[in-house]
Design a protein around this motif. Sequence first.
Motif, PDB file in Angstrom:
ATOM      1  N   THR A 270       0.833  -1.208   0.000  1.00  0.00           N
ATOM      2  CA  THR A 270       0.000   0.000   0.000  1.00  0.00           C
ATOM      3  C   THR A 270       0.862   1.249   0.000  1.00  0.00           C
ATOM      4  OG1 THR A 270      -1.729  -1.202   1.192  1.00  0.00           O
ATOM      5  CG2 THR A 270      -1.855   1.198   1.225  1.00  0.00           C
ATOM      6  N   ALA A 271       1.911   1.257   0.799  1.00  0.00           N
ATOM      7  CA  ALA A 271       2.804   2.412   0.858  1.00  0.00           C
ATOM      8  C   ALA A 271       3.525   2.636  -0.462  1.00  0.00           C
ATOM      9  CB  ALA A 271       3.818   2.224   1.985  1.00  0.00           C
ATOM     10  N   LEU A 272       3.927   1.555  -1.123  1.00  0.00           N
ATOM     11  CA  LEU A 272       4.629   1.691  -2.401  1.00  0.00           C
ATOM     12  C   LEU A 272       3.714   2.205  -3.501  1.00  0.00           C
ATOM     13  CD1 LEU A 272       6.907  -1.484  -2.294  1.00  0.00           C
ATOM     14  CD2 LEU A 272       7.591   0.904  -2.018  1.00  0.00           C
ATOM     15  N   PHE A 273       2.417   2.042  -3.332  1.00  0.00           N
ATOM     16  CA  PHE A 273       1.446   2.645  -4.249  1.00  0.00           C
ATOM     17  C   PHE A 273       1.108   4.076  -3.837  1.00  0.00           C
ATOM     18  CE2 PHE A 273       0.565  -1.628  -5.857  1.00  0.00           C
ATOM     19  CZ  PHE A 273       0.355  -1.373  -7.201  1.00  0.00           C
ATOM     20  N   LYS A 274       1.770   4.549  -2.773  1.00  0.00           N
ATOM     21  CA  LYS A 274       1.595   5.909  -2.249  1.00  0.00           C
ATOM     22  C   LYS A 274       0.166   6.174  -1.791  1.00  0.00           C
ATOM     23  CE  LYS A 274       5.845   6.601  -3.634  1.00  0.00           C
ATOM     24  NZ  LYS A 274       6.116   5.310  -4.266  1.00  0.00           N
ATOM     25  N   VAL A 275      -0.442   5.162  -1.176  1.00  0.00           N
ATOM     26  CA  VAL A 275      -1.803   5.289  -0.662  1.00  0.00           C
ATOM     27  C   VAL A 275      -1.763   5.489   0.858  1.00  0.00           C
ATOM     28  CG1 VAL A 275      -4.064   4.185  -0.429  1.00  0.00           C
ATOM     29  CG2 VAL A 275      -2.706   3.807  -2.500  1.00  0.00           C
ATOM     30  N   PRO A 276      -2.279   6.587   1.375  1.00  0.00           N
ATOM     31  CA  PRO A 276      -2.357   6.764   2.831  1.00  0.00           C
ATOM     32  C   PRO A 276      -3.138   5.611   3.466  1.00  0.00           C
ATOM     33  CG  PRO A 276      -2.771   8.847   1.719  1.00  0.00           C
ATOM     34  CD  PRO A 276      -2.741   7.781   0.652  1.00  0.00           C
ATOM     35  N   GLU A 277      -2.641   5.089   4.576  1.00  0.00           N
ATOM     36  CA  GLU A 277      -3.243   3.890   5.143  1.00  0.00           C
ATOM     37  C   GLU A 277      -3.291   3.941   6.660  1.00  0.00           C
ATOM     38  OE1 GLU A 277      -0.716   0.245   5.070  1.00  0.00           O
ATOM     39  OE2 GLU A 277       0.825   1.582   4.207  1.00  0.00           O
ATOM     40  N   VAL A 278      -4.219   3.158   7.205  1.00  0.00           N
ATOM     41  CA  VAL A 278      -4.248   2.846   8.630  1.00  0.00           C
ATOM     42  C   VAL A 278      -3.993   1.348   8.740  1.00  0.00           C
ATOM     43  CG1 VAL A 278      -5.584   2.837  10.762  1.00  0.00           C
ATOM     44  CG2 VAL A 278      -5.947   4.664   9.075  1.00  0.00           C
ATOM     45  N   VAL A 279      -3.017   0.978   9.540  1.00  0.00           N
ATOM     46  CA  VAL A 279      -2.655  -0.431   9.713  1.00  0.00           C
ATOM     47  C   VAL A 279      -3.461  -1.009  10.872  1.00  0.00           C
ATOM     48  CG1 VAL A 279      -0.784  -2.032  10.266  1.00  0.00           C
ATOM     49  CG2 VAL A 279      -0.360  -0.056   8.772  1.00  0.00           C
ATOM     50  N   CYS A 280      -4.048  -2.177  10.640  1.00  0.00           N
ATOM     51  CA  CYS A 280      -4.941  -2.780  11.623  1.00  0.00           C
ATOM     52  C   CYS A 280      -4.498  -4.208  11.962  1.00  0.00           C
ATOM     53  CB  CYS A 280      -6.372  -2.840  11.071  1.00  0.00           C
ATOM     54  SG  CYS A 280      -6.952  -1.287  10.360  1.00  0.00           S
ATOM     55  N   TYR A 281      -4.704  -4.588  13.206  1.00  0.00           N
ATOM     56  CA  TYR A 281      -4.437  -5.978  13.575  1.00  0.00           C
ATOM     57  C   TYR A 281      -5.247  -6.368  14.806  1.00  0.00           C
ATOM     58  CZ  TYR A 281      -2.439 -10.282  15.214  1.00  0.00           C
ATOM     59  OH  TYR A 281      -2.319 -11.570  15.633  1.00  0.00           O
ATOM     60  N   LYS A 282      -5.865  -7.541  14.736  1.00  0.00           N
ATOM     61  CA  LYS A 282      -6.530  -8.112  15.907  1.00  0.00           C
ATOM     62  C   LYS A 282      -6.481  -9.621  15.797  1.00  0.00           C
ATOM     63  CE  LYS A 282     -10.450  -7.534  18.966  1.00  0.00           C
ATOM     64  NZ  LYS A 282     -11.639  -6.708  19.267  1.00  0.00           N
ATOM     65  N   GLY A 283      -5.851 -10.267  16.764  1.00  0.00           N
ATOM     66  CA  GLY A 283      -5.768 -11.726  16.794  1.00  0.00           C
ATOM     67  C   GLY A 283      -6.615 -12.273  17.928  1.00  0.00           C
ATOM     68  N   SER A 284      -6.580 -13.578  18.096  1.00  0.00           N
ATOM     69  CA  SER A 284      -7.278 -14.181  19.226  1.00  0.00           C
ATOM     70  C   SER A 284      -6.642 -13.669  20.515  1.00  0.00           C
ATOM     71  CB  SER A 284      -7.184 -15.705  19.162  1.00  0.00           C
ATOM     72  OG  SER A 284      -5.856 -16.135  19.422  1.00  0.00           O
ATOM     73  N   TRP A 285      -7.411 -13.666  21.603  1.00  0.00           N
ATOM     74  CA  TRP A 285      -6.906 -13.120  22.859  1.00  0.00           C
ATOM     75  C   TRP A 285      -5.640 -13.844  23.299  1.00  0.00           C
ATOM     76  CZ3 TRP A 285      -5.891 -15.118  27.687  1.00  0.00           C
ATOM     77  CH2 TRP A 285      -5.645 -14.185  28.708  1.00  0.00           C
ATOM     78  N   LEU A 286      -5.653 -15.167  23.211  1.00  0.00           N
ATOM     79  CA  LEU A 286      -4.504 -15.950  23.667  1.00  0.00           C
ATOM     80  C   LEU A 286      -3.284 -15.690  22.797  1.00  0.00           C
ATOM     81  CD1 LEU A 286      -3.249 -18.046  25.527  1.00  0.00           C
ATOM     82  CD2 LEU A 286      -4.148 -19.839  24.016  1.00  0.00           C
TER      83      LEU A 286
END
Length: 377
Positions: A270-286
């Motif tokens: 996404t960055a190499l396409f010069k697109v402003p982004e918000v990075v997201c992550y959510k995994g299992s609690w454990l």
Amino acid sequence: MKYYIIAGEASGDLHGANLMKALQKQDTAAQFRFWGGDLMQAVSPTLVKHYRDLAFMGFLEVVMNLKTITKNLSFCKQDIEKYKPDAIIFIDYPGFNMRIAKWAKQKGLRTHYYISPQIWAWKENRIHDIKRDVDKMYVILPFEKAFYEDKHNFPVTFVGHPLIDAIADRTQVMDDSFRTKHGLSDKPIIALLPGSRKQEIRKMLAVMLSVVKDFEDYQFVIAGAPSQDYEFYSSFIKDENISFVGNKTYDLLSLSTAALVTSGTATLETALFKVPEVVCYKGSWLSYQIAKRIIKLDYISLVNLIMDKPVVTELIQDDFNSKRLKKELQSILEPEKRASLFMEYFELEKKLGGKGASAKTAALIYQDINPGALSDA
């Protein structure tokens, strides 16, 4: 020469396919047998196992699938012995590949690792296994060379990042024709990249879509992973401002105004396409509780890791919620913030080196197993 290649994820499939094409230029008699995906199979038909059947996300998920993983390891060793390759090429996917590398080294096979395991993030003690089991290592991130050579006295070759080639070599898409073909309106596009595995898509996409109603002047377009069918995504599309484009992520990014992106290789793309982004992550609690105790990094996105500063906002676990996502998306749609991101993205691209990662790696592999060969790189 006969090459056995193991890639276990979508990004590995992309880089594996480009490496295979480069090897064919070096070695006109090249034969391949590989674990990968559709892109690699388009180069050679000899696909052994598809990555969609191999990828397990998180600590808990790996434990639950240990029986399948063990069966795959056993089958892979038998398949390699039967094929008798001149070289084995590992592409990332360390949990599996490092086990095969240990076995292969004991069998006297040449082992080449393209795209290093991220031991600089966690499991740094794997350096001992790498020194023992890997003959040649080709790294794609600029800080990895210093990590291996200065800190651990293990010689590696920095070949540049293969995404530079993958993006530069793509066929440009026309805005109007792309929108018409995929039923998109003329509103600016916010791309949603929720990942490639079903379990992470389920976790990520629902939250990403929760902000659609707050941005009526934009259209949200889900980037479908090549490993998943439209039917899987269809249950998430409940608003006229939500669309879907399958297996055309680069085309979509090239036309996007902003993006919400699950942490992984896609953040760098996404960055190499010069697109402003918000990075997201959510995994299992454990999985998250375990990860935050053993991963020794200040950032999770490749953009911030390479730049060594918070260029893009990362919303991790509990911070990945509708309220924060709305705020951060509003921020990257503002002109001043966008201008700042564009400048950082250009600096990022400089750090990654120029084109030719696949060609350089192919030449080095071919010369290693065929000493005295002249390179076409």
